[in-house]
Write a protein that holds these residues in place. Structure first.
Motif, short mmCIF file in Angstrom:
data_model
loop_
_atom_site.label_atom_id
_atom_site.label_comp_id
_atom_site.label_asym_id
_atom_site.label_seq_id
_atom_site.Cartn_x
_atom_site.Cartn_y
_atom_site.Cartn_z
N GLY A 295 26.31 20.89 87.75
CA GLY A 295 26.37 22.35 87.79
C GLY A 295 26.37 22.98 86.41
N ALA A 296 26.52 22.18 85.37
CA ALA A 296 26.48 22.73 84.00
C ALA A 296 25.06 22.57 83.46
CB ALA A 296 27.45 21.97 83.11
N LYS A 297 24.71 23.45 82.53
CA LYS A 297 23.43 23.28 81.83
C LYS A 297 23.65 22.27 80.71
CE LYS A 297 20.82 27.35 82.66
NZ LYS A 297 20.00 28.37 82.02
N CYS A 298 22.79 21.31 80.65
CA CYS A 298 22.98 20.25 79.65
C CYS A 298 21.83 20.26 78.65
CB CYS A 298 23.07 18.89 80.33
SG CYS A 298 23.20 17.52 79.17
N ALA A 299 22.18 20.35 77.38
CA ALA A 299 21.19 20.24 76.30
C ALA A 299 21.39 18.90 75.61
CB ALA A 299 21.40 21.37 75.29
N VAL A 300 20.29 18.32 75.18
CA VAL A 300 20.35 17.03 74.47
C VAL A 300 20.02 17.29 73.01
CG1 VAL A 300 19.31 14.74 74.30
CG2 VAL A 300 19.68 15.77 76.56
N THR A 301 20.82 16.74 72.13
CA THR A 301 20.50 16.86 70.70
C THR A 301 20.85 15.56 69.99
OG1 THR A 301 20.61 18.31 68.77
CG2 THR A 301 22.71 17.84 69.88
N TYR A 302 20.60 15.56 68.69
CA TYR A 302 20.86 14.37 67.90
C TYR A 302 22.36 14.14 67.74
CZ TYR A 302 15.96 14.65 66.70
OH TYR A 302 14.60 14.69 66.77
N HIS A 303 22.72 12.87 67.68
CA HIS A 303 24.12 12.51 67.43
C HIS A 303 24.44 12.81 65.96
CE1 HIS A 303 27.75 10.16 67.00
NE2 HIS A 303 27.80 10.03 68.32
N PRO A 304 25.62 13.36 65.68
CA PRO A 304 25.96 13.65 64.28
C PRO A 304 25.85 12.42 63.37
CG PRO A 304 27.61 14.59 65.74
CD PRO A 304 26.66 13.81 66.61
#
Ligand code: URA
Length: 336
Positions: A295-304
């Motif tokens: 139910g949440a919007k999920c964004a994918v990004t680079y790991h720090p």
């Protein structure tokens, strides 16, 4: 059965579930640091009189303290594969392996056509299941005032966890989470590193410092967001968690997500994306779009940690975070 025998048995069953059947053949337990550490914790020290490796008592030597002397001479080999019973009363019975008879093998096996051995048994494939398919969505929200207690009860369920090998891989602390149980934004990383393992708090090392900066750049403070990992124990040498480890730990992260019910989840890196979404794809494929996670919007990004190694990608990560900010109505802080 005493505690260490029980623990040994549990671990062997666990290895068997992993598809590892020949643990006894490990010539050097230090090949596997987790196994070595665990072994050290349960193994009974070898007494000075006992041989380092199991050996049959020498025919002419004195009997070992554990076993009575074997008969001086074995009977002449017989055509049957059965060994003659040892005369001792406390010797474990020999396991008799009866070779298959022609009747039990209806098809002759053509060894000339047999595939070349690979040297390793293929491990059974671990299913990759998205968080949406791991469990039904909750029908009720946890009231904001009850979230802290609900999360504490998940933590209590985890206890001093020994559900996967990471428990025996030098873990010092289980790293549950950090931040606001009522956060609208949740970050999910891979697993604790050395600093997190030592402190029990996620993202406090160098990667954590960068994550803090990313959060601040979004106009937020670390205390405003909720931070957790796919696995709660440090993988040795910071390796990627094994599927069995991630799958074992995922139900707890899923409960954390269901309790916090953030509006947006940011998956930091490929491991978080893989297990949250149940797909193994490149970050390039997964970035730049919204995914649904419970139910949440999920964004994918680079790991720090990746951004620390390749700072040129920070601009790309910032693009991902800006999309999150638009979604949450956040404005970056004015530059002084
Ligand atoms: N990397 C992670 O993925 N999580 C942490 O908590 C720290 C480093």
């Amino acid at each position: 059965m005493d505690g260490s025998a029980e623990s040994l048995r549990g671990y062997l069953e666990y290895l068997r579930d992993l598809g590892i059947y020949d643990v006894y053949r490990t010539s050097d337990p230090s090949d596997d640091p987790a196994l070595a550490a665990w072994w050290k914790s349960v193994a009974t020290p070898v007494t000075a009189s006992a041989p380092a490796t199991p050996q049959r008592p020498a025919n002419s030597g004195s009997p070992s303290p554990q076993r009575p002397a074997a008969p001086v001479q074995r009977p002449a080999p017989t055509p049957t594969p059965q060994r003659p019973p040892m005369p001792s009363s406390n010797r474990a019975p020999d396991i008799v392996i009866t070779p298959p008879t022609a009747a039990a093998a209806p098809h002759a096996y053509d060894f000339d056509q047999a595939p070349a051995p690979t040297g390793q048994l293929a491990p059974p494939a671990m299913p990759l299941v998205s968080f949406n398919n791991l469990a039904p969505l909750p029908t009720e929200r946890v009231a904001p005032a009850n979230k802290l207690a609900a999360l504490q009860s998940v933590r209590d369920t985890i206890g001093d966890c020994t559900r996967c090998p990471l428990a025996y891989a030098g873990r010092h602390n289980i790293v549950f989470a950090d931040g606001d149980p009522n956060a609208e934004l949740m970050f999910v990383g891979e697993g604790p590193g050395a600093d997190e393992d030592a402190s029990g708090t996620p993202f406090v090392g160098k990667a954590g410092q960068l994550l803090n900066n990313m959060i601040n750049a979004m106009g937020l403070k670390r205390e405003h967001v909720y931070i957790a990992n796919v696995v709660k124990c440090r993988p040795p040498q910071n390796r990627t968690p094994e599927p069995k480890e991630a799958n074992t730990c995922s139900p707890f992260l899923l409960q954390q997500v269901d309790i916090v019910q953030p509006k947006v989840i940011v998956a930091l890196g490929a491991t978080a994306a893989t297990y949250l979404l149940g797909v193994k794809q490149s970050l390039a494929n997964l970035r730049g779009q919204w995914h649904d996670v419970r139910g949440a919007k999920c964004a994918v990004t680079y790991h720090p940690a990746f951004l620390l190694r390749d700072p040129r990608q920070k601009g790309e990560a910032w693009k991902d975070l800006q999309r999150v900010m638009v979604e949450l109505g956040l404005k970056p802080p004015a530059r002084s």
